[in-house]
Write an enzyme that holds these catalytic residues in place. Structure first.
Site, short mmCIF file in Angstrom:
data_model
loop_
_atom_site.label_atom_id
_atom_site.label_comp_id
_atom_site.label_asym_id
_atom_site.label_seq_id
_atom_site.Cartn_x
_atom_site.Cartn_y
_atom_site.Cartn_z
N ILE A 178 -37.90 -27.08 2.17
CA ILE A 178 -37.65 -26.01 0.99
C ILE A 178 -38.83 -25.58 0.19
O ILE A 178 -38.90 -24.33 0.06
CB ILE A 178 -36.76 -26.66 0.10
CG1 ILE A 178 -36.22 -25.61 -0.87
CG2 ILE A 178 -37.13 -27.93 -0.54
CD1 ILE A 178 -35.69 -24.33 -0.53
N GLU B 37 -29.16 -28.48 -2.72
CA GLU B 37 -28.72 -29.59 -3.15
C GLU B 37 -29.24 -30.74 -2.31
O GLU B 37 -29.99 -30.56 -1.21
CB GLU B 37 -27.08 -29.89 -3.05
CG GLU B 37 -26.41 -29.42 -1.72
CD GLU B 37 -26.92 -30.00 -0.55
OE1 GLU B 37 -27.14 -31.45 -0.55
OE2 GLU B 37 -27.36 -29.48 0.49
N GLY C 112 -29.86 -28.52 4.60
CA GLY C 112 -29.57 -28.58 3.14
C GLY C 112 -30.82 -28.31 2.36
O GLY C 112 -31.66 -27.50 2.77
N GLU C 113 -30.82 -28.63 1.33
CA GLU C 113 -31.73 -28.65 0.10
C GLU C 113 -32.03 -27.23 -0.09
O GLU C 113 -33.50 -26.69 -0.52
CB GLU C 113 -32.99 -29.40 0.64
CG GLU C 113 -33.89 -29.02 1.75
CD GLU C 113 -35.02 -30.08 2.33
OE1 GLU C 113 -36.06 -29.26 2.65
OE2 GLU C 113 -34.84 -31.11 2.36
N GLY C 114 -31.29 -26.20 0.15
CA GLY C 114 -31.58 -24.72 -0.20
C GLY C 114 -32.26 -24.14 0.95
O GLY C 114 -32.83 -23.06 0.75
#
Length: 339
Positions: A106, A164, A306-308
């Protein structure tokens, strides 16, 4: 405007009536500009639609992105006591440290696509409750996480991307999706961070037990969030709502982020009108969820980190849409004959 104050989860059910709607006049003006640019109308496909979407929510025919804010919320989950994840919960804090040090995907994608990243860790030392034994959060805990998410949004941003981090939260996402939209639990559950076939079957069984325990809240989406969700899911909802109040478009990330925000859709469909979904995750429940909330993803890149990460990548597409929208010449400006 700032997000109207509320002190109960039930208040979410009437919140859409107090929040801004899309500016149809700005959207029409953006569409007229698109039709005057030096190209056949519609030839830039979804880039044109994205430009109109941005115009509608920013309230101007020629929107620009001066500040893109990326928010990654992190939380830990009591459901991990049921052995639903192959990684220990310590990984959540370790990954937060990696984000803060600039070493995660990210970080690179935000840098490449021009977003300012903030990581908000939500009481990692106090996981939520095990939803097979009781509610994951009390109403007070859930409201606190909602407001932490809301307060993280910069009202001066032109777009917000959400992500997230939380070991065990693919189980949370599947539970929320199943509770809000129904269907066999197995259709919502995937490998997450690497569960094998046996691990996936175990996740299904755990979620089924949780849904049975909390059968009394089915049909009440805000109560489902408290019963089954996590702090990062509640914070994502709060950020979505605060962005809506400030007329800031949102790009949601993959399955887990979308499942969190989908609680708002299940509360009132209008609450996600200002949201794009950055990509369709390789996590199998995501396509089903996108169909349930009537959202088409910007990208399909087989990502499931994930993690944006998918939302940050999609930001580049949104920037490209606005670059064409604002930078191209009209037929009149370029001296090109129209058909």
């Amino acid at each position: 405007m700032s997000l109207p104050s509320f002190d109960t989860l039930d208040a979410l059910t009437t919140l859409a009536d107090r929040l801004p709607e899309a500016d149809s006049h700005a959207a029409e003006a953006a569409r007229a500009r698109q039709n005057a640019l030096t190209k056949p109308p519609g030839s830039l496909g979804r880039l044109e639609q994205i430009a109109e979407f941005m115009a509608a929510w920013r309230g101007t025919a020629r929107p620009e992105i001066w500040r893109a804010q990326a928010l990654v919320f992190a939380g830990n989950h009591g459901i991990c006591a049921q052995g639903v994840n192959p990684y220990p919960q310590e990984v959540t804090a370790q990954m937060v440290a990696n984000f803060e040090a600039g070493g995660a995907a990210i970080n690179q994608l935000c840098r490449a696509n021009g977003a300012d990243l903030s990581v908000i860790a939500l009481e990692l030392g106090r996981p939520t409750g095990d939803f097979t034994e009781g509610p994951a959060m009390s109403e007070a805990d859930c409201l606190d996480a909602l407001w932490q998410g809301a307060s993280a949004v910069d009202e001066g941003a032109d777009i917000v991307i959400l992500g997230e981090m939380g070991i065990g939260n693919s189980t949370i996402a599947a539970a929320l999706a199943a509770a809000c939209f129904g269907g066999p639990v197995a259709e919502w559950v995937g490998p997450g961070t690497g569960s094998d076939k046996a691990g996936i079957l175990h996740k299904v069984e755990v979620i089924e037990r949780g849904l049975k325990r909390h059968g009394g809240v089915m049909g009440n989406a805000p109560a489902i969030l408290a019963a089954l969700g996590g702090r990062e899911q509640a914070a994502i909802c709060g950020a979505v709502l605060a962005a809506r109040a400030a007329r800031i478009p949102v790009i949601l990330d993959g399955f887990i982020c979308t499942a969190a925000a989908a609680v708002l859709y299940a509360t009132d469909k209008r609450l996600l009108d200002h949201c794009l979904v950055g990509h369709v995750s390789a996590e199998p429940g995501h396509r089903k969820l996108l169909a349930a909330i009537h959202k088409r993803p910007v990208l399909e890149f087989d990502m499931r980190l994930g993690e944006g990460s998918g939302a940050a990548l999609a930001l580049g597409i949104v920037r490209s849409a606005l670059a064409c929208h604002n930078g191209m010449a009209t037929f009149g400006e370029a001296g090109v004959s129209e058909a």
